[in-house]
Design an enzyme around this catalytic site. Structure first.
Site, PDB file in Angstrom:
ATOM      1  N   GLU A   1      19.762 -60.956  77.244  1.00 21.65           N
ATOM      2  CA  GLU A   1      21.426 -60.908  77.669  1.00 21.65           C
ATOM      3  C   GLU A   1      21.420 -60.935  79.017  1.00 21.65           C
ATOM      4  O   GLU A   1      22.543 -61.495  79.610  1.00 21.65           O
ATOM      5  CB  GLU A   1      22.103 -59.764  77.036  1.00 21.65           C
ATOM      6  CG  GLU A   1      22.131 -59.625  75.278  1.00 21.65           C
ATOM      7  CD  GLU A   1      23.215 -60.798  74.688  1.00 21.65           C
ATOM      8  OE1 GLU A   1      23.764 -61.634  75.465  1.00 21.65           O
ATOM      9  OE2 GLU A   1      23.034 -60.947  73.581  1.00 21.65           O
TER      10      GLU A   1
ATOM     11  N   ASP B   1      18.559 -69.266  67.089  1.00 22.57           N
ATOM     12  CA  ASP B   1      19.312 -70.504  67.531  1.00 22.57           C
ATOM     13  C   ASP B   1      18.991 -70.837  69.048  1.00 22.57           C
ATOM     14  O   ASP B   1      18.787 -72.044  69.092  1.00 22.57           O
ATOM     15  CB  ASP B   1      20.785 -69.888  67.605  1.00 22.57           C
ATOM     16  CG  ASP B   1      21.013 -68.498  68.106  1.00 22.57           C
ATOM     17  OD1 ASP B   1      20.192 -67.976  68.690  1.00 22.57           O
ATOM     18  OD2 ASP B   1      22.168 -67.997  67.842  1.00 22.57           O
TER      19      ASP B   1
ATOM     20  N   GLU C   1      30.820 -63.692  60.039  1.00 20.28           N
ATOM     21  CA  GLU C   1      29.349 -63.605  60.636  1.00 20.28           C
ATOM     22  C   GLU C   1      28.406 -64.293  59.435  1.00 20.28           C
ATOM     23  O   GLU C   1      27.393 -65.040  59.795  1.00 20.28           O
ATOM     24  CB  GLU C   1      29.015 -62.110  60.985  1.00 20.28           C
ATOM     25  CG  GLU C   1      29.704 -61.452  62.166  1.00 20.28           C
ATOM     26  CD  GLU C   1      29.152 -62.096  63.531  1.00 20.28           C
ATOM     27  OE1 GLU C   1      28.720 -61.179  64.321  1.00 20.28           O
ATOM     28  OE2 GLU C   1      29.431 -63.256  63.747  1.00 20.28           O
TER      29      GLU C   1
ATOM     30  N   GLU D   1      31.002 -70.615  69.086  1.00 20.07           N
ATOM     31  CA  GLU D   1      30.086 -71.791  68.710  1.00 20.07           C
ATOM     32  C   GLU D   1      30.703 -72.989  68.082  1.00 20.07           C
ATOM     33  O   GLU D   1      30.394 -74.204  68.229  1.00 20.07           O
ATOM     34  CB  GLU D   1      28.837 -71.163  67.686  1.00 20.07           C
ATOM     35  CG  GLU D   1      27.938 -70.462  68.614  1.00 20.07           C
ATOM     36  CD  GLU D   1      28.357 -69.100  68.946  1.00 20.07           C
ATOM     37  OE1 GLU D   1      27.588 -68.229  69.923  1.00 20.07           O
ATOM     38  OE2 GLU D   1      29.149 -68.547  68.372  1.00 20.07           O
TER      39      GLU D   1
END
Length: 557
Positions: free
Chosen positions: A99, A240, A333, A354
């Site tokens: 992050e 991902d 989710e 996304e």
């Protein structure tokens, strides 16, 4: 006339929605400044703030390049000064390596490269130097101890003051290992220090080395032993952005090896996880289905497919995901595909970007107005369900629209940005190379802001041309007379030879400029046979310059 009317209608729709998105941004941003700064994030239900990922004023860093994309240069300039004065990375905080990289390092790098466009008075030597670049480098150096493992795969957490804690778990998710090449290679190219790109490449290759015999990677791995701890293979959470960065790293660096790795993975993904344009989770060694679910994080995949030109498959998968959005007014989710409903305790939607990201990419590729409809639906859903007095709140449950007291920084970094870019057709981000800036660096002339921006996984745009500004390449003495003579003498045969005074010797062949732009590159890592994009051609130090598509421009013309 009907076509013109439809075009005018779309233009009016885009303008209206663009301004609604702008208002969304400022509603959230101004309440963050009023109620939450200098904390990382806004808590919109209680109108206060909290630190989440390390006490960096994270929302301010994440929102910085969005300000410029919305055209607010004065606030961009103010925030640059605030960050220089107020952000300190020399603190006793345990921070996520992943992050911190995508949000802090990526946000600072993007803002650094956009500073001149935003009217910031840059220092001599920019973009090879500058305060935001130094901040990005400082933050990245704090992450380097995490990569000191036997495998070269990083730990997931590092203490910014003390390094890796002695009791730190060695288990890291795949995305947490393979999502560094965009930011770290950019840092290496701008600063001249290869350590960042080197550790990012080592981590990528370690994952590649440890894929299963059927070509899949799992979800979590032990970075000390290289043993897979979670063996679910798919394209969603935990994996991902590893796939995303193979593609974007290949584009950014013109790197054939990274692209070939992705294409091999893509074959295995299609063979084992794809069913009726959905992508399931399977056991990485056997290929048997382990979870027949769609995760909201997987919605980046159609956008990634569009980047490699697989638009038809991308659209089919996108339409599947869009049906889920229309069912709930957002993407839960987890969504159970056979049952057609949410998964227990995974019913929330934290305003993720996304699906909107994929819509933006696909609209650039197809101009299909259906993609604008998704954008409109997103604006209306978020405004209706999530908007509160102090910002926009995470949707805790899409079934009854209960809210949670959090507004993640990616809402301003990604969700709002991709929505705005979907509706703003003339934004500088969409530049096709028809306009650009030329800057003088210690290494010669450099072309910037010509377009082709590569977004990191937090939607921070990186100008690929900047990677060629800050390192000296071997001199190649090209005489324009020889070039033109060679060009015209070989034109009829559709081939010609360029004579170079370089280590590669003479006689490298190139295609006729009518077939593809002639290339004039220096050294390229892992790219001996590839052709460079127009944006990746570095400036050469010869008196007369051969420009795009064979048209010749002379100095002082």
């Amino acid at each position: 006339r009907a076509g013109a009317g439809a075009g005018a209608g779309l233009s009016g729709l885009c303008l209206c929605l663009r301004e609604r998105v702008r208002a969304m941004f400022y509603h959230a941003y101004e309440h963050y400044l009023e109620s939450a700064f200098p904390y990382d994030e806004l808590r919109p239900l209680t109108c206060d703030g909290q630190d989440t990922w390390g006490s960096f004023s994270l929302t301010l860093i994440d929102a910085l390049d969005t300000l410029l994309i919305l055209g607010n240069v004065s606030e961009f300039q103010r925030v640059v000064n605030v960050l220089q004065e107020g952000v300190d990375f020399d603190i006793d905080v345990n921070a996520s390596v992943f992050e911190t990289n995508i949000r802090v390092v990526g946000g600072l790098l993007s803002a650094h490269l956009l500073s001149k466009k935003a009217g910031v008075e840059v220092e001599v030597g920019w973009p090879c130097s500058g305060p935001l670049l130094r901040m990005a480098e400082e933050a990245a150096r704090k992450l380097l101890p995490a990569f000191q493992t036997p495998t070269g795969m990083p730990y997931g957490t590092v203490n910014l003051l003390h390094g890796v804690n002695p009791g730190e778990t060695p288990v890291t998710c795949t995305a947490g290992i393979g999502t560094f090449i965009v930011e770290f290679a950019t840092l290496s190219h701008l600063t001249g220090d290869p350590v960042f790109e080197d550790v990012a490449r080592t981590a990528l290759k370690a994952l590649w080395k440890n894929r299963s015999d059927i070509g899949l990677v799992g979800n979590h791995i032990d970075v000390i032993t290289a043993k897979w701890v979670a063996q679910d293979a798919g394209i969603g959470a935990g994996v991902d952005s590893y796939f995303e960065y193979l593609v974007k790293g290949a584009i950014l660096l013109q790197d054939e090896e990274l692209m070939s790795m992705f294409l091999e993975y893509n074959k295995a993904i299609k063979n084992y996880t794809k069913f009726d344009d959905w992508y399931l989770w399977v056991q990485m060694y056997k290929g048997t289905v382990s979870m027949p679910v769609f995760q909201s994080l997987e919605a980046y995949w159609p956008g990634l497919q569009s980047l490699i030109g697989d638009v038809d498959n991308a659209m089919r998968t996108f339409l599947n995901y869009y049906t889920v959005w229309k069912q709930f007014g957002g993407l839960p989710e987890f969504y159970n595909i056979p049952q057609g409903y949410t998964v227990d305790k995974r019913e929330g939607y934290p305003l993720r970007p996304e699906l909107i990201e994929s819509a933006m990419y696909l609209y650039r590729a197809t101009r299909d107005p259906m993609l604008l409809e998704l954008g409109r639906d997103a604006v209306e859903s978020i405004e209706k369900i999530s908007k509160v007095d102090c910002g926009f709140a995470t949707i805790k449950d899409l079934r009854d629209h209960r809210l949670d007291n959090r507004m993640e920084s990616f809402f301003l970094a990604e969700t709002v940005k991709y929505l705005y870019l979907l509706f703003d057709q003339d934004n500088f981000i969409h530049n096709d190379g028809s306009v650009f800036d030329v800057v003088i660096t210690p290494y010669g002339e450099c072309v910037l802001n010509a377009g082709g921006y590569v977004f990191n996984t937090e939607a921070h745009p990186i100008d690929p041309a900047a990677l060629h500004c800050c390192r000296k390449r071997k001199e190649e003495q090209w005489e324009v007379e020889d070039l033109m003579q060679e060009f015209y003498s070989r034109k009829k045969t559709k081939k010609f030879t360029l004579k170079r005074a370089s280590d590669h010797g003479e006689g490298e062949s190139a295609k006729d400029p009518e077939d593809s732009p002639s290339e004039k590159g220096g050294e390229k890592r892992n790219c001996k046979k590839s052709s460079h994009s127009l944006l990746s051609c570095p400036s050469q130090s010869f008196n007369s310059k051969l420009a795009v598509l064979g048209q010749v421009f002379l100095d002082n013309t």
